[in-house]
Design a protein around this motif. Structure first.
Motif, mmCIF file in Angstrom:
data_model
loop_
_atom_site.group_PDB
_atom_site.id
_atom_site.type_symbol
_atom_site.label_atom_id
_atom_site.label_comp_id
_atom_site.label_asym_id
_atom_site.label_seq_id
_atom_site.Cartn_x
_atom_site.Cartn_y
_atom_site.Cartn_z
ATOM 1 N N ASN A 107 78.225 124.648 102.667
ATOM 2 C CA ASN A 107 78.438 123.523 103.308
ATOM 3 C C ASN A 107 77.985 122.107 102.648
ATOM 4 O OD1 ASN A 107 79.054 121.311 105.093
ATOM 5 N ND2 ASN A 107 78.994 122.683 106.772
ATOM 6 N N VAL A 108 78.489 121.318 102.499
ATOM 7 C CA VAL A 108 77.591 120.060 101.769
ATOM 8 C C VAL A 108 76.698 119.451 103.078
ATOM 9 C CG1 VAL A 108 79.563 119.562 100.040
ATOM 10 C CG2 VAL A 108 79.609 118.320 102.169
ATOM 11 N N CYS A 109 77.091 119.587 104.093
ATOM 12 C CA CYS A 109 75.939 118.970 105.156
ATOM 13 C C CYS A 109 74.627 119.949 104.909
ATOM 14 C CB CYS A 109 76.391 119.367 106.365
ATOM 15 S SG CYS A 109 78.039 118.286 106.711
ATOM 16 N N VAL A 110 74.468 121.045 104.216
ATOM 17 C CA VAL A 110 73.200 121.650 103.904
ATOM 18 C C VAL A 110 72.446 120.899 102.878
ATOM 19 C CG1 VAL A 110 71.898 123.697 103.726
ATOM 20 C CG2 VAL A 110 74.014 123.548 105.279
ATOM 21 N N PRO A 111 71.579 120.096 102.857
ATOM 22 C CA PRO A 111 71.060 119.195 102.007
ATOM 23 C C PRO A 111 70.550 120.115 100.803
ATOM 24 C CG PRO A 111 69.603 118.928 103.761
ATOM 25 C CD PRO A 111 70.731 119.650 104.029
ATOM 26 N N MET A 112 70.463 120.005 99.568
ATOM 27 C CA MET A 112 69.724 120.708 98.340
ATOM 28 C C MET A 112 68.563 119.944 97.947
ATOM 29 S SD MET A 112 69.798 123.175 96.232
ATOM 30 C CE MET A 112 71.438 123.734 95.563
ATOM 31 N N VAL A 113 67.365 120.447 98.151
ATOM 32 C CA VAL A 113 66.345 119.655 97.716
ATOM 33 C C VAL A 113 65.837 120.192 96.330
ATOM 34 C CG1 VAL A 113 63.812 119.307 98.456
ATOM 35 C CG2 VAL A 113 65.540 119.576 100.252
ATOM 36 N N THR A 114 65.641 119.055 95.433
ATOM 37 C CA THR A 114 64.993 119.416 94.102
ATOM 38 C C THR A 114 63.599 118.501 93.906
ATOM 39 O OG1 THR A 114 67.272 119.220 93.395
ATOM 40 C CG2 THR A 114 65.609 118.975 91.655
ATOM 41 N N THR A 115 62.692 119.475 93.588
ATOM 42 C CA THR A 115 61.301 118.932 93.387
ATOM 43 C C THR A 115 61.126 118.380 91.871
ATOM 44 O OG1 THR A 115 60.455 121.121 92.597
ATOM 45 C CG2 THR A 115 60.659 120.495 95.099
#
Length: 234
Positions: A107-115
């Motif tokens: 689901n696109v509503c679950v954000p992907m975090v990139t460090t």
């Protein structure tokens, strides 16, 4: 497997051809034409040998087809054996993220975090406990996978929590970095790039696929608790 393959190819080998073309065998044949029935599984064909020991074009073609079939079938068996030795296809194994969880992660509503390091993660569940300070022990469950989803390591299969000091170099860099920002009780999926994973890779083993050096891996991690720290919070 090698001995089995050799026995299948033996009728087409050079020793068999030499025996047909030998004077003794030719005299036994005389001027008559003999038929040789060759069976492999359900395939049957007849090859006519003349007293000269030469094969006609049709036989040469069928012989090549036969050899190709034998090699193809044997190659399939070999590939199947290698696949099982490498843990392929994946068996039903315990996971931290079930089918419903997988759909939620898509689901696109679950954000992907990139460090900044290139580490990426998605929170499956945000914990309500404290985050571990550098050097503290943490107790966690994990499921480690190659990007295709095949599991190569899991604390769930071992039946015990994995306890280590986070940020102290006791695990791969991607986990050291990512777990520091988790909260106890939380669950997270890490997409770990090659430079933060296994520099030397991992060899394959029964039930475990190979992990190439500096290749990306995926970890599902459940931070169960932080020994000692949860007592201070109570």
């Amino acid at each position: 497997m090698a001995s089995s393959l050799s026995s299948l190819l033996l009728p087409f080998g050079s020793s068999f051809s030499r025996s047909l073309s030998s004077p003794t065998h030719q005299s036994a044949l005389g001027d008559k034409i003999h038929s040789l029935n060759i069976r492999c599984s359900n395939l049957e064909f007849k090859a006519n040998y003349l007293k000269t020991g030469e094969c006609n074009d049709g036989l040469n073609l069928r012989r090549r087809e036969m050899i190709g079939m034998v090699l193809g079938v044997s190659g399939t068996f070999i590939d199947s054996f290698d696949a099982k030795a490498a843990g392929l296809p994946p068996e039903d194994k315990p996971r931290l993220c079930d089918d419903a969880c997988e759909k939620e992660l898509e689901n696109v509503c679950v954000p992907m975090v990139t460090t900044e390091s290139g580490l990426q993660y998605k929170d499956i569940k945000v914990g309500d406990g404290p985050s571990p300070p550098v050097g503290f022990q943490v107790a966690a469950n994990y499921v480690a996978m190659v990007p295709s989803g095949q599991i190569f390591d899991s604390s769930l299969e071992k039946g015990q929590l994995y306890i280590f000091r986070v940020g102290a170099g006791q695990v791969i860099k991607g986990l050291d970095e990512g777990i520091l920002s988790m909260k106890a009780g939380g669950k997270r999926r890490f997409y770990i790039p090659g430079p933060l994973a296994f520099p030397k890779g991992l060899t394959s083993a029964p039930g475990r696929p190979r992990v190439a050096p500096n290749s990306p891996v995926v970890f599902d991690v459940s931070l169960e608790y932080i020994p000692g720290l949860e007592l201070d919070e109570e």
